[in-house]
Design an enzyme around this catalytic site. Structure first.
Site, PDB file in Angstrom:
ATOM      1  N   CYS A 103       2.428   2.857   9.974  1.00 48.41           N
ATOM      2  CA  CYS A 103       2.670   4.235   9.545  1.00 48.41           C
ATOM      3  C   CYS A 103       3.104   5.088  10.740  1.00 48.41           C
ATOM      4  O   CYS A 103       2.414   5.136  11.762  1.00 48.41           O
ATOM      5  CB  CYS A 103       1.405   4.818   8.913  1.00 48.41           C
ATOM      6  SG  CYS A 103       1.683   6.505   8.356  1.00 48.41           S
ATOM      7  N   LYS A 139      -0.580  -5.080   8.842  1.00 45.50           N
ATOM      8  CA  LYS A 139       0.770  -4.742   8.353  1.00 45.50           C
ATOM      9  C   LYS A 139       1.433  -3.971   9.493  1.00 45.50           C
ATOM     10  O   LYS A 139       0.925  -2.928   9.915  1.00 45.50           O
ATOM     11  CB  LYS A 139       0.687  -3.901   7.083  1.00 45.50           C
ATOM     12  CG  LYS A 139       2.057  -3.498   6.525  1.00 45.50           C
ATOM     13  CD  LYS A 139       1.913  -2.984   5.096  1.00 45.50           C
ATOM     14  CE  LYS A 139       3.208  -2.493   4.503  1.00 45.50           C
ATOM     15  NZ  LYS A 139       3.532  -1.102   4.868  1.00 45.50           N
ATOM     16  N   ARG A 149       8.503   0.556  -3.168  1.00 40.11           N
ATOM     17  CA  ARG A 149       9.160   1.557  -4.015  1.00 40.11           C
ATOM     18  C   ARG A 149       9.648   1.008  -5.340  1.00 40.11           C
ATOM     19  O   ARG A 149       9.733   1.749  -6.324  1.00 40.11           O
ATOM     20  CB  ARG A 149      10.284   2.230  -3.225  1.00 40.11           C
ATOM     21  CG  ARG A 149       9.729   3.197  -2.179  1.00 40.11           C
ATOM     22  CD  ARG A 149      10.745   3.552  -1.148  1.00 40.11           C
ATOM     23  NE  ARG A 149      11.061   2.427  -0.273  1.00 40.11           N
ATOM     24  CZ  ARG A 149      11.882   2.501   0.758  1.00 40.11           C
ATOM     25  NH1 ARG A 149      12.487   3.638   1.028  1.00 40.11           N
ATOM     26  NH2 ARG A 149      12.106   1.443   1.530  1.00 40.11           N
ATOM     27  N   PRO A 170       0.852  -1.205   0.000  1.00 44.69           N
ATOM     28  CA  PRO A 170       0.000   0.000   0.000  1.00 44.69           C
ATOM     29  C   PRO A 170       0.879   1.244   0.000  1.00 44.69           C
ATOM     30  O   PRO A 170       1.837   1.312   0.778  1.00 44.69           O
ATOM     31  CB  PRO A 170      -0.776  -0.118   1.318  1.00 44.69           C
ATOM     32  CG  PRO A 170       0.031  -1.026   2.195  1.00 44.69           C
ATOM     33  CD  PRO A 170       0.774  -1.946   1.268  1.00 44.69           C
ATOM     34  N   MET A 171       0.576   2.194  -0.876  1.00 41.23           N
ATOM     35  CA  MET A 171       1.365   3.434  -0.917  1.00 41.23           C
ATOM     36  C   MET A 171       0.428   4.605  -1.178  1.00 41.23           C
ATOM     37  O   MET A 171      -0.176   4.701  -2.256  1.00 41.23           O
ATOM     38  CB  MET A 171       2.437   3.351  -2.006  1.00 41.23           C
ATOM     39  CG  MET A 171       3.592   2.439  -1.649  1.00 41.23           C
ATOM     40  SD  MET A 171       4.851   2.387  -2.939  1.00 41.23           S
ATOM     41  CE  MET A 171       4.071   1.365  -4.186  1.00 41.23           C
TER      42      MET A 171
HETATM   43  C1  FMN Z   1       4.911   6.946  -1.220  1.00 44.77           C
HETATM   44  C2  FMN Z   1       4.685   5.885  -0.182  1.00 44.77           C
HETATM   45  C3  FMN Z   1       3.464   5.804   0.465  1.00 44.77           C
HETATM   46  C4  FMN Z   1       3.247   4.800   1.432  1.00 44.77           C
HETATM   47  N1  FMN Z   1       2.003   4.663   1.974  1.00 44.77           N
HETATM   48  C5  FMN Z   1       1.743   3.593   2.796  1.00 44.77           C
HETATM   49  C6  FMN Z   1       0.426   3.303   3.245  1.00 44.77           C
HETATM   50  O1  FMN Z   1      -0.551   3.966   2.863  1.00 44.77           O
HETATM   51  N2  FMN Z   1       0.271   2.245   4.075  1.00 44.77           N
HETATM   52  C7  FMN Z   1       1.320   1.456   4.490  1.00 44.77           C
HETATM   53  O2  FMN Z   1       1.125   0.478   5.235  1.00 44.77           O
HETATM   54  N3  FMN Z   1       2.566   1.706   4.062  1.00 44.77           N
HETATM   55  C8  FMN Z   1       2.791   2.732   3.215  1.00 44.77           C
HETATM   56  N4  FMN Z   1       4.052   2.916   2.718  1.00 44.77           N
HETATM   57  C9  FMN Z   1       5.119   1.974   3.111  1.00 44.77           C
HETATM   58  C10 FMN Z   1       5.167   0.803   2.124  1.00 44.77           C
HETATM   59  O3  FMN Z   1       3.963   0.076   2.131  1.00 44.77           O
HETATM   60  C11 FMN Z   1       6.320  -0.140   2.475  1.00 44.77           C
HETATM   61  O4  FMN Z   1       6.083  -0.701   3.738  1.00 44.77           O
HETATM   62  C12 FMN Z   1       7.665   0.566   2.492  1.00 44.77           C
HETATM   63  O5  FMN Z   1       7.824   1.425   1.387  1.00 44.77           O
HETATM   64  C13 FMN Z   1       8.811  -0.464   2.516  1.00 44.77           C
HETATM   65  O6  FMN Z   1       8.767  -1.269   1.365  1.00 44.77           O
HETATM   66  P1  FMN Z   1       9.771  -1.017   0.113  1.00 44.77           P
HETATM   67  O7  FMN Z   1      11.163  -0.993   0.685  1.00 44.77           O
HETATM   68  O8  FMN Z   1       9.530  -2.182  -0.797  1.00 44.77           O
HETATM   69  O9  FMN Z   1       9.391   0.285  -0.489  1.00 44.77           O
HETATM   70  C14 FMN Z   1       4.286   3.907   1.766  1.00 44.77           C
HETATM   71  C15 FMN Z   1       5.513   3.998   1.099  1.00 44.77           C
HETATM   72  C16 FMN Z   1       5.711   4.966   0.133  1.00 44.77           C
HETATM   73  C17 FMN Z   1       7.030   5.016  -0.609  1.00 44.77           C
END
Ligand code: FMN
Length: 328
Positions: free
Chosen positions: A96, A135, A230, A13-14
């Protein structure tokens, strides 16, 4: 077994990225990747009339809706809404670290109240057709403490949930921005391996720092599934091989002008109902690191200012045509 297979490859989720539009683009390339909505606060979901552009599910299954909240009654209502919208899963955000989220008493700060989280998850179980999951992080603060993580998991599993997505870093609640909190606290996949040994029947999906498809493949052989954020934000076209690599699909998808045409056909009816930025955001990073990408990027931003969708489609088409070899 079914759960393990379906969540072998998850798109995290992002907020601002995993919009219904982005999810549509992802689905053009992968039918099997498990998708998530952006996080939505329970109160917003229940009381706001403008949630469609966050939670719409245009047959994008398998998919989870992620919510942030800690009021049992609200969470129950949200499960019902997710079920009505045909989501496969409702996921509670306990990761978060933002100030705003802490103020609303949800997100990562909930790791400090495992009993409350257990009760939240219990309230979210409304029927067997919608899965409930969490999560979370591996801890709070600067120090690693496996016992703290294990005690948290011990308690929340009493709610009956079977799926736990773990961003394998601590959350630091003071002085760090959400971006810092995705980069600075060190990763510790070992905690996820260790908790899995204690709970072999629970699906622990590993998240954090998986920044290449090769890493995702390697880790998916060790863990029940992996979740990437990402990597997809920066290059959604990574999804083109996922069904083959993770789900024994027949043949990989090839990104072509048809991908862009199909995507624009989907967003055209939505022009005016949401910002041009949200409609195009899943495509805005595809120029990064590609030769002459900067020129395309400047062109795109200029035409976004004038809302010229026809021209924007043309630029994306010529980019994909010109860079076909590079992006496939
Ligand atoms: C732009 C952005 C928005 C995010 N929004 C959320 C979110 O709404 N909910 C959530 O649980 N994590 C959110 N995250 C965290 C990601 O879900 C993830 O846990 C984190 O980026 C680590 O994973 P990665 O290293 O593969 O990016 C967000 C990350 C990014 C980059």
């Amino acid at each position: 077994m079914k759960d393990v297979l379906e969540r072998k490859f998850c798109v995290a989720p992002m907020m601002g990225y995993t919009t219904p539009y982005a999810r549509n683009l992802y689905r053009i390339m992968s039918k099997k990747a498990f998708l998530f909505s952006e996080m939505i606060a329970t109160k917003t979901l229940i009381h706001s009339k403008n949630t469609h552009s966050i939670i719409a599910n245009d047959n994008q299954n398998p998919i989870a809706m992620q919510v942030g909240g800690s009021d049992y009654h609200d969470l129950k209502k949200c499960s019902n809404i997710a079920y009505e919208l045909n989501y496969n899963e409702i996921n509670l955000n306990v990761g978060c670290p933002s100030k705003a989220v802490q103020k609303g008493s949800f997100g990562a700060c909930l790791m400090q109240d495992k009993n409350l989280v257990k009760n939240c998850l219990s309230a979210m179980h409304i029927n067997k057709n919608i899965e409930v999951s969490i999560k979370c992080r591996i801890g709070i603060g600067r120090n690693f403490n496996y016992d703290y993580f294990e005690e948290f998991i011990d308690e929340i599993l009493k709610s009956g949930i079977k799926i736990v997505y773990v961003h394998a870093r601590n959350a630091i609640l003071n002085g760090f921005s959400p971006k810092d909190n995705r980069n600075i606290p060190p990763l510790n996949y070992g905690f996820v391996s260790k908790i899995k040994q204690k709970y072999p029947d629970i699906n622990f999906i590993l998240n954090g720092g998986i920044d290449t498809i090769q890493k995702a493949i390697d880790l998916s052989k060790i863990y029940d599934g992996i979740m990437v954020g990402r990597l997809i934000q920066n290059n959604p076209f990574c999804l083109k091989n996922i069904d083959t690599l993770f789900f024994n699909g027949q043949s990989s998808y090839k990104v072509s002008e048809d991908t862009i045409i199909e995507y624009f056909n989907y967003i055209k009816p939505k022009i005016g109902t949401d910002s041009i930025y949200r409609l195009l955001s899943p495509l805005l990073n595809i120029f990064f690191g590609v030769a002459n990408g900067k020129k395309f990027k400047i062109d795109i931003h200029t035409n976004m200012k004038s809302n010229n969708f026809a021209k924007l489609e043309e630029i994306f088409l010529s980019f994909v045509k010109e860079k076909s070899l590079l992006i496939n």
